[in-house]
Design an enzyme around this catalytic site. Sequence first.
Site, PDB file in Angstrom:
ATOM      1  N   ASP A  62       0.854  -1.189   0.000  1.00  0.00           N
ATOM      2  CA  ASP A  62       0.000   0.000   0.000  1.00  0.00           C
ATOM      3  C   ASP A  62       0.895   1.247   0.000  1.00  0.00           C
ATOM      4  OD1 ASP A  62       0.971   0.290   2.613  1.00  0.00           O
ATOM      5  OD2 ASP A  62      -0.903  -0.363   3.550  1.00  0.00           O
ATOM      6  N   ALA A  63       0.301   2.403   0.176  1.00  0.00           N
ATOM      7  CA  ALA A  63       1.055   3.658   0.132  1.00  0.00           C
ATOM      8  C   ALA A  63       2.130   3.742   1.214  1.00  0.00           C
ATOM      9  CB  ALA A  63       0.101   4.846   0.253  1.00  0.00           C
TER      10      ALA A  63
END
Length: 147
Positions: free
Chosen positions: A22-23
Amino acid sequence: MRAESHAQPFFHRCRVYYEDTDAGGIVYYVNYLKFMERARTERLRSLGFAQSQLVGEDLLFVVHSSEARYHAPARLDDELLVTAEVIGLKRASLRFKQQVRRAKDDLLLCEGQFVVACVRTESLKPRPIPEALRAAFVGAGLPPAGE
Protein backbone atom coordinates in the site's frame (compact mmCIF):
# COMPACT_ATOMS: atom_id res chain seq x y z
CA MET A 1 -4.65 -42.21 15.87
CA ARG A 2 -2.94 -40.05 13.25
CA ALA A 3 0.48 -41.18 12.07
CA GLU A 4 3.36 -38.77 12.55
CA SER A 5 4.79 -37.22 9.41
CA HIS A 6 8.53 -36.92 9.08
CA ALA A 7 8.39 -35.24 5.67
CA GLN A 8 10.36 -32.08 5.08
CA PRO A 9 8.04 -29.07 5.14
CA PHE A 10 7.44 -27.49 1.75
CA PHE A 11 8.02 -23.78 1.36
CA HIS A 12 8.06 -21.32 -1.51
CA ARG A 13 10.35 -18.26 -1.46
CA CYS A 14 9.07 -14.98 -2.81
CA ARG A 15 9.88 -11.30 -2.56
CA VAL A 16 7.59 -8.38 -1.71
CA TYR A 17 7.40 -6.03 -4.68
CA TYR A 18 6.14 -2.47 -4.84
CA GLU A 19 2.90 -3.68 -6.45
CA ASP A 20 2.21 -5.84 -3.35
CA THR A 21 2.22 -2.87 -0.97
CA ASP A 22 0.00 0.00 0.00
CA ALA A 23 1.06 3.66 0.13
CA GLY A 24 2.94 2.98 3.38
CA GLY A 25 5.11 0.20 1.91
CA ILE A 26 3.25 -2.50 3.85
CA VAL A 27 1.86 -5.59 2.11
CA TYR A 28 -1.84 -5.15 1.39
CA TYR A 29 -3.69 -7.86 3.30
CA VAL A 30 -5.22 -9.65 0.30
CA ASN A 31 -1.78 -10.18 -1.24
CA TYR A 32 -0.95 -12.74 1.46
CA LEU A 33 -3.66 -14.87 -0.16
CA LYS A 34 -1.84 -14.53 -3.49
CA PHE A 35 1.45 -15.59 -1.92
CA MET A 36 -0.27 -18.64 -0.41
CA GLU A 37 -1.95 -19.49 -3.74
CA ARG A 38 1.45 -19.49 -5.42
CA ALA A 39 2.85 -21.79 -2.74
CA ARG A 40 -0.01 -24.26 -3.24
CA THR A 41 0.65 -24.23 -6.99
CA GLU A 42 4.37 -24.80 -6.42
CA ARG A 43 3.58 -27.61 -3.98
CA LEU A 44 1.67 -29.42 -6.72
CA ARG A 45 4.53 -28.75 -9.15
CA SER A 46 7.06 -30.17 -6.64
CA LEU A 47 5.07 -33.42 -6.72
CA GLY A 48 5.17 -33.51 -10.52
CA PHE A 49 1.74 -32.01 -11.27
CA ALA A 50 1.59 -28.73 -13.19
CA GLN A 51 -1.82 -27.08 -13.08
CA SER A 52 -1.66 -26.51 -16.84
CA GLN A 53 -1.33 -30.28 -17.27
CA LEU A 54 -4.25 -30.96 -14.92
CA VAL A 55 -6.57 -28.66 -16.91
CA GLY A 56 -5.95 -30.91 -19.91
CA GLU A 57 -7.09 -33.82 -17.77
CA ASP A 58 -10.45 -32.14 -16.99
CA LEU A 59 -9.33 -31.10 -13.52
CA LEU A 60 -9.18 -27.76 -11.74
CA PHE A 61 -8.54 -26.90 -8.13
CA VAL A 62 -10.73 -24.10 -6.81
CA VAL A 63 -10.71 -22.53 -3.36
CA HIS A 64 -13.82 -23.59 -1.49
CA SER A 65 -13.07 -21.75 1.75
CA SER A 66 -10.28 -19.72 3.28
CA GLU A 67 -9.31 -18.47 6.70
CA ALA A 68 -6.43 -16.11 7.37
CA ARG A 69 -5.00 -14.57 10.52
CA TYR A 70 -2.57 -11.67 10.31
CA HIS A 71 0.19 -11.29 12.92
CA ALA A 72 2.73 -8.76 11.63
CA PRO A 73 3.27 -6.78 8.43
CA ALA A 74 5.59 -7.64 5.59
CA ARG A 75 7.24 -4.69 3.89
CA LEU A 76 8.66 -3.76 0.52
CA ASP A 77 11.67 -5.94 -0.45
CA ASP A 78 11.15 -8.49 2.35
CA GLU A 79 11.92 -12.06 1.33
CA LEU A 80 9.11 -14.39 2.41
CA LEU A 81 8.93 -18.12 3.08
CA VAL A 82 5.45 -19.45 2.37
CA THR A 83 4.53 -22.98 3.45
CA ALA A 84 1.89 -25.23 1.92
CA GLU A 85 1.18 -28.30 4.04
CA VAL A 86 -1.67 -30.65 3.17
CA ILE A 87 -3.32 -31.62 6.45
CA GLY A 88 -6.43 -33.28 5.07
CA LEU A 89 -7.28 -35.28 2.00
CA LYS A 90 -10.83 -36.23 1.08
CA ARG A 91 -12.31 -37.76 -2.06
CA ALA A 92 -12.60 -34.43 -3.91
CA SER A 93 -10.81 -31.88 -1.70
CA LEU A 94 -7.59 -30.98 0.07
CA ARG A 95 -7.12 -28.96 3.25
CA PHE A 96 -3.96 -26.86 3.37
CA LYS A 97 -2.38 -25.25 6.40
CA GLN A 98 -0.16 -22.35 5.38
CA GLN A 99 2.14 -19.78 6.92
CA VAL A 100 3.93 -16.73 5.59
CA ARG A 101 7.17 -15.92 7.43
CA ARG A 102 9.80 -13.27 6.89
CA ALA A 103 12.98 -15.08 5.82
CA LYS A 104 15.53 -12.94 7.66
CA ASP A 105 14.12 -13.56 11.16
CA ASP A 106 11.51 -16.32 10.67
CA LEU A 107 8.80 -14.02 12.06
CA LEU A 108 5.28 -15.36 11.48
CA LEU A 109 3.39 -12.75 9.47
CA CYS A 110 0.22 -14.56 8.40
CA GLU A 111 -1.26 -18.04 8.69
CA GLY A 112 -4.30 -19.67 7.24
CA GLN A 113 -6.21 -22.75 6.22
CA PHE A 114 -7.74 -23.37 2.82
CA VAL A 115 -10.07 -26.05 1.51
CA VAL A 116 -9.39 -26.59 -2.17
CA ALA A 117 -11.95 -28.56 -4.18
CA CYS A 118 -11.18 -30.73 -7.18
CA VAL A 119 -13.68 -29.99 -9.98
CA ARG A 120 -14.22 -30.70 -13.69
CA THR A 121 -13.00 -27.88 -15.96
CA GLU A 122 -16.21 -27.34 -17.93
CA SER A 123 -18.99 -28.08 -15.44
CA LEU A 124 -17.13 -27.06 -12.26
CA LYS A 125 -18.76 -30.08 -10.60
CA PRO A 126 -16.76 -32.01 -8.00
CA ARG A 127 -14.66 -34.90 -9.21
CA PRO A 128 -12.39 -37.33 -7.37
CA ILE A 129 -8.76 -36.39 -6.92
CA PRO A 130 -6.78 -38.64 -9.30
CA GLU A 131 -5.17 -41.61 -7.60
CA ALA A 132 -1.68 -40.61 -8.79
CA LEU A 133 -2.01 -37.21 -7.10
CA ARG A 134 -3.47 -38.76 -3.96
CA ALA A 135 -0.56 -41.21 -3.83
CA ALA A 136 1.94 -38.36 -4.31
CA PHE A 137 0.56 -36.51 -1.28
CA VAL A 138 0.63 -39.66 0.84
CA GLY A 139 4.17 -40.40 -0.39
CA ALA A 140 5.21 -36.87 0.59
CA GLY A 141 4.26 -37.50 4.22
CA LEU A 142 0.48 -37.10 4.45
CA PRO A 143 -0.98 -40.08 6.32
CA PRO A 144 -3.60 -42.00 4.33
CA ALA A 145 -7.22 -41.26 5.19
CA GLY A 146 -8.39 -42.98 8.32
CA GLU A 147 -5.03 -42.97 10.13
